[in-house]
Design a protein around this motif. Sequence first.
Motif, PDB file in Angstrom:
ATOM      1  N   SER A 150      -7.999   4.013  -9.406  1.00 14.51           N
ATOM      2  CA  SER A 150      -9.262   3.449  -8.926  1.00 14.51           C
ATOM      3  C   SER A 150      -9.613   2.151  -9.636  1.00 14.51           C
ATOM      4  N   THR A 151      -8.740   1.610 -10.437  1.00 15.92           N
ATOM      5  CA  THR A 151      -9.026   0.390 -11.189  1.00 15.92           C
ATOM      6  C   THR A 151      -8.684  -0.854 -10.368  1.00 15.92           C
ATOM      7  N   TYR A 152      -8.955  -2.009 -10.957  1.00 17.13           N
ATOM      8  CA  TYR A 152      -8.660  -3.279 -10.276  1.00 17.13           C
ATOM      9  C   TYR A 152      -7.159  -3.467 -10.065  1.00 17.13           C
ATOM     10  N   GLN A 153      -6.334  -2.739 -10.828  1.00 18.94           N
ATOM     11  CA  GLN A 153      -4.894  -2.833 -10.647  1.00 18.94           C
ATOM     12  C   GLN A 153      -4.431  -2.143  -9.371  1.00 18.94           C
ATOM     13  N   ASN A 154      -5.330  -1.328  -8.773  1.00 19.42           N
ATOM     14  CA  ASN A 154      -5.041  -0.660  -7.503  1.00 19.42           C
ATOM     15  C   ASN A 154      -6.169  -1.026  -6.535  1.00 19.42           C
ATOM     16  N   PRO A 155      -6.160  -2.232  -6.031  1.00 23.56           N
ATOM     17  CA  PRO A 155      -7.273  -2.708  -5.182  1.00 23.56           C
ATOM     18  C   PRO A 155      -7.355  -1.939  -3.867  1.00 23.56           C
ATOM     19  N   GLY A 156      -8.544  -1.961  -3.288  1.00 25.93           N
ATOM     20  CA  GLY A 156      -8.751  -1.343  -1.985  1.00 25.93           C
ATOM     21  C   GLY A 156      -9.146   0.129  -2.040  1.00 25.93           C
ATOM     22  N   PHE A 157      -9.454   0.648  -3.248  1.00 24.09           N
ATOM     23  CA  PHE A 157      -9.851   2.076  -3.298  1.00 24.09           C
ATOM     24  C   PHE A 157     -11.177   2.238  -2.564  1.00 24.09           C
ATOM     25  N   PRO A 158     -11.243   3.164  -1.581  1.00 23.96           N
ATOM     26  CA  PRO A 158     -12.434   3.260  -0.726  1.00 23.96           C
ATOM     27  C   PRO A 158     -13.602   3.949  -1.424  1.00 23.96           C
ATOM     28  N   ASP A 183     -12.670   8.066   7.063  1.00 24.68           N
ATOM     29  CA  ASP A 183     -11.601   7.083   6.898  1.00 24.68           C
ATOM     30  C   ASP A 183     -10.501   7.638   5.990  1.00 24.68           C
ATOM     31  N   VAL A 184      -9.241   7.252   6.279  1.00 27.96           N
ATOM     32  CA  VAL A 184      -8.096   7.712   5.500  1.00 27.96           C
ATOM     33  C   VAL A 184      -7.439   6.500   4.843  1.00 27.96           C
ATOM     34  N   TYR A 185      -7.142   6.623   3.549  1.00 25.05           N
ATOM     35  CA  TYR A 185      -6.480   5.557   2.790  1.00 25.05           C
ATOM     36  C   TYR A 185      -5.273   6.148   2.059  1.00 25.05           C
ATOM     37  N   GLU A 186      -4.289   5.255   1.856  1.00 24.40           N
ATOM     38  CA  GLU A 186      -3.050   5.723   1.216  1.00 24.40           C
ATOM     39  C   GLU A 186      -2.600   4.730   0.142  1.00 24.40           C
ATOM     40  N   ASN A 187      -1.966   5.309  -0.901  1.00 29.25           N
ATOM     41  CA  ASN A 187      -1.343   4.511  -1.960  1.00 29.25           C
ATOM     42  C   ASN A 187      -0.010   5.183  -2.301  1.00 29.25           C
ATOM     43  N   TYR A 188       0.947   4.424  -2.780  1.00 29.12           N
ATOM     44  CA  TYR A 188       2.228   5.030  -3.176  1.00 29.12           C
ATOM     45  C   TYR A 188       2.631   4.501  -4.540  1.00 29.12           C
ATOM     46  N   PRO A 196       2.319  -0.504  -7.263  1.00 33.07           N
ATOM     47  CA  PRO A 196       2.129  -1.949  -7.120  1.00 33.07           C
ATOM     48  C   PRO A 196       1.385  -2.390  -5.881  1.00 33.07           C
ATOM     49  N   SER A 197       1.257  -1.583  -4.870  1.00 32.99           N
ATOM     50  CA  SER A 197       0.756  -2.075  -3.578  1.00 32.99           C
ATOM     51  C   SER A 197      -0.742  -1.934  -3.390  1.00 32.99           C
ATOM     52  N   GLY A 198      -1.412  -1.023  -4.104  1.00 36.73           N
ATOM     53  CA  GLY A 198      -2.854  -0.773  -3.866  1.00 36.73           C
ATOM     54  C   GLY A 198      -3.059   0.132  -2.668  1.00 36.73           C
ATOM     55  N   TRP A 199      -4.301   0.224  -2.190  1.00 41.25           N
ATOM     56  CA  TRP A 199      -4.670   1.145  -1.124  1.00 41.25           C
ATOM     57  C   TRP A 199      -4.618   0.436   0.235  1.00 41.25           C
TER      58      TRP A 199
END
Length: 205
Positions: A150-158, A183-188, A196-199
């Motif tokens: 959920s940090t700035y290193q993983n942008p787009g957290f809803p 809404d559905v969000y994904e990270n890997y 590295p990709s964010g949400w």
Amino acid sequence: MGSASRVGRRAWLASGVALPLVLALAGFSAPAMAADLSPSSNHGSCDTTRVAKPAKSVKGAKGGNGAKGAKAGKRGTAGPDKNGNNAGCPGPRGPRGERGPAGPPGPCADIDSTEAEGDVEFSAVLSKGKAYLGRRSVAPVGQYTWRDLSTYQNPGFPKGACSVSVSTEGRIVYVKVLTTGGDVYENYCTYALSCPSGWTALARP
């Protein structure tokens, strides 16, 4: 009077004088002994009254406890109000009001786990508005290493994320969240917990 009479009188006088002398030497008085030696027929005329001992004082009886007072009286009826009107009886109960609107949702919390190749277990956790990905060994079972997604290193957290899931495919770990708005969000991430990709938003169901 003959010689015999004189002899008897002297003997009586001698005995009469000797007896008081003996009694005096012994500590007794002649009258007291005389009273003891007097004929029994004279006892009735003696004053045998003894001085009575003073009677013992009798303690007075303890006073009893007084009777308990009466209990407080019942509460009186309400008096008139400031305008002089007497208070009326309470009215009947009114109808039940309508149900109010639903309050805001409480904080969401969720967890999901999956086993992966190489005797590794991954767990995704949603707690206090944040998402975490954890990894641990299962042979033997070890401690989790956690990564905050959920940090700035993983942008787009809803905002409003309320549930979470985790799955693996090959050497990639996928984490998905569902918001309260649907809404559905994904990270890997990799096995090394590098994300590295964010949400990314997925299609809504």
